[in-house]
Design a protein around this motif. Structure first.
Motif, short mmCIF file in Angstrom:
data_model
loop_
_atom_site.label_atom_id
_atom_site.label_comp_id
_atom_site.label_asym_id
_atom_site.label_seq_id
_atom_site.Cartn_x
_atom_site.Cartn_y
_atom_site.Cartn_z
N GLY A 1 5.90 15.58 -7.05
CA GLY A 1 6.43 14.23 -6.92
C GLY A 1 5.93 13.54 -5.66
O GLY A 1 5.13 12.60 -5.74
N PRO A 2 6.38 13.97 -4.47
CA PRO A 2 5.97 13.28 -3.24
C PRO A 2 4.47 13.21 -3.03
O PRO A 2 3.97 12.25 -2.45
CB PRO A 2 6.66 14.10 -2.14
N LEU A 3 3.71 14.22 -3.51
CA LEU A 3 2.26 14.15 -3.36
C LEU A 3 1.70 12.89 -4.00
O LEU A 3 0.80 12.25 -3.46
CB LEU A 3 1.60 15.40 -3.97
N GLY A 4 2.23 12.51 -5.16
CA GLY A 4 1.75 11.33 -5.84
C GLY A 4 2.08 10.04 -5.11
O GLY A 4 1.29 9.09 -5.12
N VAL A 5 3.25 10.01 -4.46
CA VAL A 5 3.65 8.79 -3.74
C VAL A 5 2.85 8.66 -2.45
O VAL A 5 2.33 7.57 -2.13
CB VAL A 5 5.16 8.82 -3.45
N VAL A 6 2.73 9.75 -1.69
CA VAL A 6 1.96 9.71 -0.46
C VAL A 6 0.49 9.37 -0.77
O VAL A 6 -0.13 8.56 -0.08
CB VAL A 6 2.07 11.05 0.30
N SER A 7 -0.06 9.99 -1.81
CA SER A 7 -1.45 9.72 -2.19
C SER A 7 -1.64 8.26 -2.59
O SER A 7 -2.72 7.69 -2.35
CB SER A 7 -1.87 10.64 -3.34
N ALA A 8 -0.64 7.67 -3.21
CA ALA A 8 -0.75 6.27 -3.63
C ALA A 8 -0.86 5.34 -2.42
O ALA A 8 -1.72 4.45 -2.39
CB ALA A 8 0.45 5.89 -4.49
N PHE A 9 0.00 5.55 -1.42
CA PHE A 9 -0.11 4.73 -0.20
C PHE A 9 -1.44 5.00 0.51
O PHE A 9 -2.09 4.08 1.02
CB PHE A 9 1.05 5.02 0.75
N ALA A 10 -1.85 6.29 0.54
CA ALA A 10 -3.14 6.62 1.17
C ALA A 10 -4.30 5.95 0.43
O ALA A 10 -5.27 5.49 1.06
CB ALA A 10 -3.32 8.13 1.20
N ALA A 11 -4.22 5.88 -0.90
CA ALA A 11 -5.27 5.23 -1.68
C ALA A 11 -5.36 3.75 -1.35
O ALA A 11 -6.47 3.18 -1.27
CB ALA A 11 -5.02 5.44 -3.17
N VAL A 12 -4.23 3.09 -1.16
CA VAL A 12 -4.24 1.69 -0.74
C VAL A 12 -4.99 1.55 0.58
O VAL A 12 -5.83 0.64 0.75
CB VAL A 12 -2.80 1.15 -0.61
N ASP A 13 -4.71 2.46 1.53
CA ASP A 13 -5.40 2.40 2.82
C ASP A 13 -6.90 2.58 2.66
O ASP A 13 -7.70 1.89 3.30
CB ASP A 13 -4.86 3.51 3.74
N ILE A 14 -7.30 3.53 1.80
CA ILE A 14 -8.74 3.80 1.61
C ILE A 14 -9.43 2.61 0.98
O ILE A 14 -10.53 2.21 1.39
CB ILE A 14 -8.91 5.07 0.76
N VAL A 15 -8.81 2.02 -0.03
CA VAL A 15 -9.41 0.86 -0.69
C VAL A 15 -9.55 -0.30 0.28
O VAL A 15 -10.59 -0.98 0.33
CB VAL A 15 -8.57 0.46 -1.92
N ARG A 16 -8.53 -0.52 1.09
CA ARG A 16 -8.63 -1.59 2.09
C ARG A 16 -9.72 -1.29 3.11
O ARG A 16 -10.48 -2.19 3.52
CB ARG A 16 -7.29 -1.74 2.80
N ALA A 17 -9.83 -0.03 3.53
CA ALA A 17 -10.85 0.34 4.52
C ALA A 17 -12.25 0.15 3.98
O ALA A 17 -13.20 -0.07 4.74
CB ALA A 17 -10.64 1.80 4.95
N ARG A 18 -12.40 0.20 2.66
CA ARG A 18 -13.70 -0.05 2.04
C ARG A 18 -14.02 -1.54 1.94
O ARG A 18 -15.08 -1.93 1.47
CB ARG A 18 -13.74 0.57 0.64
N GLY A 19 -13.08 -2.38 2.36
CA GLY A 19 -13.29 -3.81 2.31
C GLY A 19 -13.06 -4.43 0.96
O GLY A 19 -13.54 -5.53 0.68
#
Length: 413
Positions: free
Chosen positions: A91-109
């Motif tokens: 459960g929590p792995l999916g939620v933490v990964s989702a916020f982390a994915a937002v960060d990665i996508v933003r970092a890619r511009g």
């Protein structure tokens, strides 16, 4: 916060020192703390948070200049609750990964051209009130508010009372009429509950299907009496029929190439020197297809009735929840796989475990990603994924998110 700092920030929430496992049950103190954590993660990213009528959390990242309600969103997340003494990752792995994915996508511009949401669905495990995926089932109409509000925990507290104690209005529960409009696709990342990926030495897989499964309550009714003063021939002990039924269930599961587990038990009056008056036992059964599951449960029930009749006790069997097979649609699944092409061959695997993605699949397109679990153990403190695989999973989810939402528009450098 990075993936690592987010992950570390919740490791102590709801953790039992004696077992190392987690007791994050719906609407308990740990659950409320995690809800605050979710809101904080969203606020750090400038994402607006809403708690819907069924207690599910949504953090929204909207395209610049977006007006009105979100529509056709890319949604990802999972749940934050646990089974009794469960592991950290389910459960929590999916939620933490989702916020982390937002960060990665933003970092890619990359700026989204459609809304993005990170979700945490309420009471996925059903550990407190006995029915799994309550939040998603209510939202899709798979369970009625009347039934949900009447569910009771081991202390006799109803879901309605638990909601009221946490300043939620139970009258709000019910189907979400905006769900199909707002969600374009739901992609759930989850730790693998099994060892397939470890055995094939791959860090990630895409889900093909979820086995049909369900929970059945077996109520064995006997006669309470003194454990020392009552002759064996005079006893009506429901424990005997229950014990025989556990053994029969294992044999039936082997015969049907399925799984069956009596994992939850309540004994009345539960005294060491008393013959029980009643045994409440919950059967969890799962199979590769619905006819096999039906045949498995029918056999277990028939043999349990034979054991009960032999021992002169009563038996009632009630289906508490049954989830049909979920075959993830090829469209979203293939699109997820294409988005991960740079990662090499991605295994396509079925899962025996239930998920919110399975419930939502009845009304919106869904897909799932699994991250390798080298222990193969789940619903236990031994559940595990390496930090490297967790980061790999978050990066893969970011690839999927970017493919779905980027189109032509990018943030200015």
């Amino acid at each position: 916060m990075t993936f690592d700092t987010m992950w570390e920030s919740i490791l102590d929430v709801g953790r039992e020192a004696a077992t190392g496992g987690y007791r994050r049950f719906a609407w308990n103190d740990a659950d409320m703390t995690l809800r605050e954590w979710f809101t904080g993660c969203a606020a750090e990213r400038g994402m607006d948070v809403e708690e819907d009528r069924n207690g599910n959390l949504w953090a929204w990242w909207l395209p610049e200049g977006w007006q009105g309600e979100p529509r056709d969103a890319f949604v990802t997340g999972s749940h934050l609750d646990s089974v009794p003494d469960g592991g950290a990752y389910d459960g929590p792995l999916g939620v933490v990964s989702a916020f982390a994915a937002v960060d990665i996508v933003r970092a890619r511009g990359i700026a989204p051209t459609r809304p993005v949401a990170v979700t945490a669905f309420s009471d996925e495990e059903g550990a407190r009130f006995g029915v799994a995926c309550v939040g998603s089932q209510l939202s899709t109409g798979a369970v009625t508010p009347q039934r949900a509000l009447g569910l009771r925990d081991a202390d006799g507290i109803t879901l309605a009372e638990a909601l009221t104690r946490n300043a939620r209005d139970p009258r709000h529960l019910g189907p979400d009429p905006t769900l199909t409009d707002r969600v374009g696709v739901y992609v759930e990342l989850h730790v693998e509950q099994g060892r397939t990926l470890d055995l094939v030495d791959r860090p990630m897989a895409v889900a093909s299907a979820i086995w049909p499964h369900g929970r059945w309550l077996f109520r064995f009714t006997g006669e309470a009496n003194h454990a020392g003063a009552t002759r064996l021939v005079d006893r009506h002990d429901p424990m005997l029929a229950f014990a025989s039924s556990v053994h029969s269930a294992r044999q039936a599961a082997e015969l049907h190439e399925a799984v069956a587990t009596f994992g939850k038990l309540r004994v009345l009056p539960n005294g060491a020197n008393a013959i029980p008056s009643e045994i409440l036992a919950w059967l969890d059964a799962r199979a590769a297809d619905e006819p096999t599951l039906d045949a498995l449960v029918a056999r277990i029930a028939a043999e349990a009735r034979e054991h009960a009749a032999r021992d002169g006790i009563g038996l009632d069997i009630e289906a508490e929840s049954i989830t049909p097979i979920v075959e993830f649609p090829p469209g979203p699944r293939d699109r997820v796989t294409r988005a991960l092409t740079r990662l090499g061959e991605i295994p396509i695997l079925p899962t025996q475990a239930g998920h919110d993605a399975g419930i939502l699949s009845a009304v919106v397109p869904t897909a799932m990603l699994f991250v390798r679990n080298p222990t193969g153990v789940s619903h236990s403190p031994a559940e595990f994924a390496t930090p490297e695989d967790c980061r790999f999973g978050a990066g893969a989810l970011a690839d999927v998110m970017a493919e779905w939402v980027s189109a032509q528009r990018r943030l200015k450098q």
